[in-house]
Structures are given as structure tokens and as C-alpha cells.
Enzyme design. Structure first.
Site, PDB file in Angstrom:
ATOM      1  N   LEU A 110      76.731  -6.519-118.665  1.00 13.71           N
ATOM      2  CA  LEU A 110      76.372  -7.765-119.572  1.00 13.71           C
ATOM      3  C   LEU A 110      75.204  -7.242-120.381  1.00 13.71           C
ATOM      4  O   LEU A 110      74.408  -6.335-120.301  1.00 13.71           O
ATOM      5  CB  LEU A 110      75.717  -8.651-118.553  1.00 13.71           C
ATOM      6  N   GLY A 155      78.109  -5.296-114.773  1.00 15.61           N
ATOM      7  CA  GLY A 155      79.108  -5.960-115.156  1.00 15.61           C
ATOM      8  C   GLY A 155      80.531  -5.145-115.487  1.00 15.61           C
ATOM      9  O   GLY A 155      81.621  -5.677-115.540  1.00 15.61           O
ATOM     10  N   ASN A 179      74.475  -2.757-109.983  1.00 19.64           N
ATOM     11  CA  ASN A 179      73.199  -2.061-109.754  1.00 19.64           C
ATOM     12  C   ASN A 179      71.922  -3.122-110.178  1.00 19.64           C
ATOM     13  O   ASN A 179      70.857  -2.645-110.800  1.00 19.64           O
ATOM     14  CB  ASN A 179      73.118  -0.812-110.459  1.00 19.64           C
ATOM     15  N   GLU A 180      72.470  -4.336-110.224  1.00 20.08           N
ATOM     16  CA  GLU A 180      71.666  -5.339-110.629  1.00 20.08           C
ATOM     17  C   GLU A 180      70.040  -5.406-110.119  1.00 20.08           C
ATOM     18  O   GLU A 180      69.127  -5.680-110.708  1.00 20.08           O
ATOM     19  CB  GLU A 180      72.159  -6.783-110.389  1.00 20.08           C
TER      20      GLU A 180
END
Length: 304
Positions: A110, A155, A179-180
Site C-alpha cells: 500500500l 500489500g 510486515n505491517e
């Protein structure tokens, strides 16, 4: 293209996922009409995604071409949904290969600039587009094959996880994962559900908490991808895998896929507005905005 983007954004804002008008293939093969040559390939290209349709094989290739890192901006996501809908509505198309035209990167995930310093209206529009792209890809009647020819965090990893099969370049420098957590944000429940369906509860739980990015060999070990292939043989392998999937009757595969994925899809559809509100509430927090600004500053320093 501008008109199509505007229409798609209006649909996204409405919160309604249009029903696919493409009829099930029911095991059909692409047939050539007598006396008419079969066009081997035709293409349509948007600003950020190039699509080539091979009518003789019934397979399309979607290539991301949004430098520098194929980030999932609002425009990119809208183009993705439009391109996928076109292919779904094309009776000649039974499968799609998703890959990148940019060396060393599949997709960086994202676009952080869409989530930092914007209005709540923008956050809502952006998140609807994220939901829309995933709903379309995860529910697609076509065989979807991710050919991961570069790193694929966040994303980008979700795109791959949403496909039916994942082939990754055999390069330990390429990584993949949700890996957010490393950015100080959390993966939404439908990211989590998609991940669990691929790798299982324990691997998903540990990976999401740690924000793990797996080098290609580890990604294969933990089941994030299905195969590793030397980069120069990716397309050859993709064609062979796609042929294997398309050898089966479409209707049986489509019904099975729908049965396996319906619960996860229905959960987001039922809670779509709530999910948008949760995203806006979370992303608008000053602590989160600060983390995103710090991350963007870090990226700028790396570039310089």
C-alpha cells in the site's frame, strides 16, 4: 481511461461490489471459428498495469509497471480492479498470470502517502479501493497465478496470497511477508484470514506479530509460496503450472474455489463499512501518523 477511473471510484464510494457479468466457463476450450484466424494475442494498457491476452491459450498476463516500486496507490488499485473485471468479462480468458515489469520488485504494498496527512474522506475512498481489489481478486473465477519476480512486502504479499498459486524467483535477496507491524500498524482481519488460509494459524500468528519478511527460501519453507524457480525460468514454469490448472473442467474448480473461500469473503462483505470506519479511526491517530511520517523520512534518507 479517465472516465473508467471516475466510474470505478464512484462504485467504490458506493460500497457495492458489482456482480461479474462473465458466465462460468463450464470446462469450455477456446474454439476458432471456421475460416477466421485466431488472434494469438491482444493487449490493453493503463498507466500502471499492462495486460496481454493470449486467446489461443486463454491466459492473460497482468504486469505491474508503476515505478519505482509498484506501490498500491488509489489509482493503481482502481486500474487493477478495472483490468481484472475486463478479464472476468472476457469469455476467452480462463486464467491470469500476475507479475511485475519492474526489476527486483513485485509490489511494495500500500502506498503510504495515501494514508498520511489526508482527509477522512480520502482515507475512506482509498480503503474502499483496497477492499474492492481484494474482493475481486480473491473471488475471481479465473485461475490466478502470482509470478513473484522481486520483493513483495505487505500489500504486495496480499496480492500473492490471494492468488491460487505462487511461484517466486529463487533469489535470497527477494523477500515476502505481511510486515505491517514493523510500520506500527496492524494487518486488517481479512489480510489475516487470507494469510491463515495459506500458511495456517501458528505461522500466520507469529509472522503477523513480528512483521516478518521472509527471504525466498524461508518463504517456501513456511508455505508462503508454492515453488521457487530460477528467475530466467519463471515464465516457462508459470505456463506449465497454468496448463496443469486449466486441464481441469472449469466448473468443478470454480465451485470448489468458491466453497473454500466463501466464508472469508462473506466476512468482509458483511462488515465492509465497519472495516472502513475502523481503518479511518486507526490511521487518523496522531501516534500512527507520526510512525508513518518517520517511515517516509527514513525512505527519503535511503534514497538520498
Amino acid at each position: 481511461m479517465v472516465a473508467a477511473l471516475a466510474l470505478a471510484r464512484r462504485v467504490a464510494r458506493s460500497g457495492v461490489l458489482p456482480l461479474c457479468r462473465r458466465l462460468p466457463a463450464w470446462g469450455r476450450a477456446v474454439r476458432q471459428l471456421p475460416g477466421l484466424p485466431l488472434a494469438p494475442c491482444r493487449a490493453f494498457s493503463n498507466n500502471k498495469i499492462q495486460v496481454e491476452m493470449n486467446e489461443s491459450s486463454g491466459v492473460a498476463t497482468m504486469k505491474f509497471k508503476s515505478p519505482p516500486v509498484n506501490s498500491l496507490s488509489l489509482d493503481f488499485l482502481t486500474e487493477f480492479s478495472i483490468s481484472l473485471e475486463k478479464l472476468e468479462n472476457d469469455r476467452a480468458c480462463r486464467g491470469v498470470i500476475i507479475t511485475s515489469a519492474i526489476p527486483k520488485i513485485f509490489s511494495s504494498g500500500l502506498d503510504i502517502t495515501e494514508m498520511c496527512g489526508k482527509s477522512t474522506e480520502h482515507y475512506a475512498e482509498f480503503w474502499r479501493a483496497v477492499q474492492e481489489f481484494w474482493l475481486r481478486l480473491y473471488s475471481s473465477n479465473m485461475v490466478t497465478l502470482a509470478v513473484i519476480n522481486g520483493s513483495s512486502p505487505a500489500g504486495g504479499c496480499l496480492i500473492a496470497l490471494s492468488c491460487d498459486y505462487r511461484i517466486m524467483a529463487e533469489n535470497p535477496k527477494y523477500t515476502i511477508g505481511l510486515n505491517e507491524a514493523q510500520l506500527g500498524i496492524m494487518a486488517p482481519f481479512w489480510f489475516k484470514d487470507t494469510f491463515v488460509n495459506v500458511v495456517g494459524q501458528r505461522v500466520a500468528e507469529r509472522s503477523l506479530q513480528l512483521g516478518s519478511l521472509y527471504p525466498a527460501p524461508e518463504a517456501l519453507k513456511f508455505g508462503v509460496v508454492d515453488e521457487l524457480v530460477p528467475e530466467e525460468k519463471l515464465q516457462e514454469k508459470a505456463a506449465a503450472v497454468m496448463a496443469q490448472w486449466l486441464a481441469l473442467p472449469d466448473h468443478a474448480r470454480q465451485i470448489t474455489k468458491s466453497m473454500m473461500r466463501k466464508t472469508v469473503l462473506d466476512r468482509l462483505v458483511a462488515h465492509r463499512e465497519e472495516d472502513i470506519k475502523n481503518f479511518i479511526s486507526f490511521i487518523s491517530k496522531e501516534s500512527i501518523q507520526k510512525s508513518l511520517r518517520m517511515y517516509m523520512e527514513m525512505l527519503k534518507k535511503k534514497k538520498s
